[in-house]
Design a protein around this motif. Sequence first.
Motif, short mmCIF file in Angstrom:
data_model
loop_
_atom_site.label_atom_id
_atom_site.label_comp_id
_atom_site.label_asym_id
_atom_site.label_seq_id
_atom_site.Cartn_x
_atom_site.Cartn_y
_atom_site.Cartn_z
N ASP A 114 -38.61 -57.51 2.99
CA ASP A 114 -38.74 -57.69 1.66
C ASP A 114 -37.32 -56.97 1.06
N ASN A 115 -37.53 -55.98 2.44
CA ASN A 115 -35.63 -54.69 2.26
C ASN A 115 -34.90 -55.82 2.23
N LYS A 116 -34.73 -56.80 3.17
CA LYS A 116 -33.51 -57.28 3.82
C LYS A 116 -33.06 -58.11 1.65
N ALA A 117 -34.47 -58.33 1.28
CA ALA A 117 -34.02 -59.59 0.31
C ALA A 117 -33.98 -58.46 -1.21
N ASN A 118 -34.15 -57.08 -0.79
CA ASN A 118 -34.22 -56.24 -1.99
C ASN A 118 -32.50 -56.01 -2.17
N CYS A 119 -31.83 -55.64 -0.34
CA CYS A 119 -30.96 -55.25 -0.36
C CYS A 119 -29.85 -57.08 -1.50
N PHE A 120 -30.23 -58.10 -0.53
CA PHE A 120 -29.29 -59.02 -1.46
C PHE A 120 -29.39 -59.06 -3.73
N MET A 121 -30.61 -58.70 -3.39
CA MET A 121 -31.23 -59.09 -4.92
C MET A 121 -29.99 -58.24 -5.44
N TYR A 122 -29.78 -56.89 -4.91
CA TYR A 122 -29.17 -55.70 -5.75
C TYR A 122 -27.32 -55.66 -5.37
N SER A 123 -27.28 -57.25 -4.48
CA SER A 123 -25.20 -57.11 -4.19
C SER A 123 -25.40 -58.44 -5.02
N ASN A 124 -26.19 -58.88 -5.77
CA ASN A 124 -25.87 -59.85 -6.47
C ASN A 124 -26.35 -61.50 -5.94
N GLN A 125 -26.57 -61.49 -4.37
CA GLN A 125 -27.23 -62.67 -4.23
C GLN A 125 -28.22 -63.17 -4.32
N LEU A 126 -28.66 -63.67 -5.93
CA LEU A 126 -30.04 -63.85 -5.93
C LEU A 126 -30.93 -65.26 -4.96
N ASP A 127 -30.05 -66.40 -5.15
CA ASP A 127 -30.63 -67.17 -3.81
C ASP A 127 -30.96 -67.40 -2.93
N SER A 128 -30.04 -65.93 -2.07
CA SER A 128 -31.48 -65.32 -1.05
C SER A 128 -32.00 -65.28 -0.96
N ALA A 129 -31.97 -63.71 -2.04
CA ALA A 129 -33.27 -62.39 -2.25
C ALA A 129 -34.43 -63.64 -2.54
N GLN A 130 -34.45 -64.51 -3.59
CA GLN A 130 -35.03 -65.36 -3.45
C GLN A 130 -35.57 -65.75 -2.62
N TYR A 131 -35.43 -66.52 -1.34
CA TYR A 131 -35.68 -67.00 -0.49
C TYR A 131 -36.79 -65.74 0.31
N TYR A 132 -36.32 -64.48 1.09
CA TYR A 132 -36.81 -64.11 1.47
C TYR A 132 -38.01 -63.04 0.50
N PHE A 133 -37.66 -63.05 -0.59
CA PHE A 133 -38.56 -62.64 -1.22
C PHE A 133 -40.06 -63.96 -1.14
N ASP A 134 -39.54 -65.03 -1.08
CA ASP A 134 -40.30 -65.72 -0.67
C ASP A 134 -41.61 -65.78 0.29
N LYS A 135 -40.58 -65.70 1.25
CA LYS A 135 -41.24 -65.55 2.53
C LYS A 135 -42.35 -65.06 2.52
N CYS A 136 -41.55 -63.71 2.60
CA CYS A 136 -42.29 -61.80 2.17
C CYS A 136 -43.58 -62.33 1.57
N LEU A 137 -43.73 -62.57 0.30
CA LEU A 137 -44.76 -63.37 -0.17
C LEU A 137 -45.73 -64.44 0.35
N GLU A 138 -45.51 -64.61 1.13
CA GLU A 138 -46.49 -65.72 2.16
C GLU A 138 -46.96 -64.96 3.16
N MET A 139 -45.97 -64.06 4.00
CA MET A 139 -46.34 -63.63 4.54
C MET A 139 -47.51 -62.21 4.16
N ASP A 140 -47.09 -61.74 2.63
CA ASP A 140 -48.33 -60.30 2.85
C ASP A 140 -49.68 -61.40 3.00
#
Length: 630
Positions: A236-262
């Motif tokens: 989740d932290n990693k996804a937020n870092c990518f989101m706020y540095s405008n790497q939105l595709d990478s952020a999407q990937y890690y947020f999806d993985k995070c939701l899957e684990m949650d």
Amino acid sequence: MKKIIPLLLILIICYSCNKSEKTNNTLTSNQRQIISVFNWVGKNYLEGSDSIEATLQNIENISKTESDRYKAIVIICRGNMSAKSSEYEIATKKFRKAIQLLGNSDRDTLVARCYNGIASCYKSKGDYPNAINNYQNALRIFERIKFVDGIAYVYAGLGQLYLQKNDITLAKKNLETTIKLLKNKKHKHSYLIASHTLANIYGMSGDIESALKIDEEGLRITDSIKSDHFKATFLDNKANCFMYSNQLDSAQYYFDKCLEMDIKTGIDKQIADSYSNLGQLALFKKDFATAEKQALKSLEILKRIDHKPYMAKTYDVLEQLYTEQGDYKKVIDIQKKSFRVYKEMITEKKEASIAEFNVLYETQEKEKQLLESKAETNKKHNQLIIASFTFVGLLLISFLIYRQQKLKHKQQEQEFELKTAISQIENQNKLQEQRLNISRDLHDNIGSQLTFIISSVDNVKYAFDIDNKKLDDKLTNISSFAKETIVELRDTIWAMNSNEITFEDLESRIHNFIEKAKEAKDEIQFSFHTEAELKNQKLTSIEGMNLYRTIQEAVNNAIKYANASMVSIAVKSIGKQIEITIQDNGIGFDETNIPKGNGLKNMQKRMEDIGGNFNLESSNQGTLITLFIS
């Protein structure tokens, strides 16, 4: 970027139920089984194991014939499971019942862990005074018996609490204490919680590199101990870092993985937070429909479990969404709901007043019971004491009512300020839209016409064999002038579309101009230096454009007239002013004998228009132009 782990409960791996039991060889097989299950549940209950419920039912049956201590151990396990399911009231009652069975000893790790569990429940509900009070109770016991793992766990919880309260300084202090205590035990849950939360703080502060470094270490550790729950927090932290540095595709990937684990671990608060983050990401992508859908999913869960801190965060996503869409009616509605949540969490001053009143009330009741048991001869004295406490209580209640009215008045003021701010936003949006329309017209109409002129002149030159040199030169001059005009037009559009311009933007623009100037005079050496602390200094678009034109004119003069081999530009801070110098080593000129042309007059006028100063010094050693702005 916050994703605070709300289940800071009794995750410390139990080294024993207490010291005496650890060395007691007379334990029965049932007692050893209860202790073993307690340790196993402490390690695994967050990971969504299907076998935990059956195991707990088994030791519940076994504990019925055991002493209160072993019954308390089973109740603590149940408290953990209730907290995981966001049943905070039930969990708190179970932990309090366990404390009663344990005799509320001030040297018992089980009692300390119960206080820690109660504190985490209050933290998740946004009741910070009660949370802090219970964390302190736990800390006193752990420090008394020098249990380092327990001490570290309390500081990790306090770090998360202060982050929720937006007190970054205290949050970092507590988290760093945990990390220092467990520097050789990085697999511990409290170390992972502290490092994840610290990475969160770095990400919120814009230090993406430090945040990602901590996240990568956390992911390595969680993979080694096979913990999906904690791995999800670092993803989740990693996804937020990518989101706020405008790497939105990478952020999407890690947020999806995070939701899957949650979803796998089944913790409602974490699932809700993942939906909220996906809503924020969709907002970044301007996918408003998805953003609203994900945020509403998050709110549905959070309202059911009554998790106020996460609810406030999700309302913020919806507020941003409706502001982007220009739906200010919904913005005001969301603001009211968000304010109600914050109001329910209560301000610190009101919290302090209520805590003081509760302590006083409890003291009064104890005194009353004590006085009633005394002899009849002390009756008048007892009545006086009770009356005194009653009077103080009434004063406190009156004070609380006054504070409530004051808070209501403040709320009304905030609503008025919000309406005013929304009106200002609407005006700013209209003004920006007008600026964009003008920029678009300049680019599409005048820009295309100038391009047509250049193309037409070039076609004339190359389509006809022109013997007249003057005519040929004239056509060349027209083409060059039109090209320069296009460059000037682009600069103007750049300034119009920028609400603010930094010296770093200005330096980049001047560098582009210098690179073109080098094509005409490649023997001149150019340099441009800006002090590091000024690179992000903000200017208005008018200030930035006037400075750019003034510097551009000064460099042009040096190229055309100075016969210079070096031109340097420097930006530095002088007291409360900023000084910009343009210096060449050319032949200079006599200021008294040469009248100021339009170029020099324009430079001086541009600086006066933005409240700055223009100074020129010239000699046979070169020319120095100095600009000052406040």
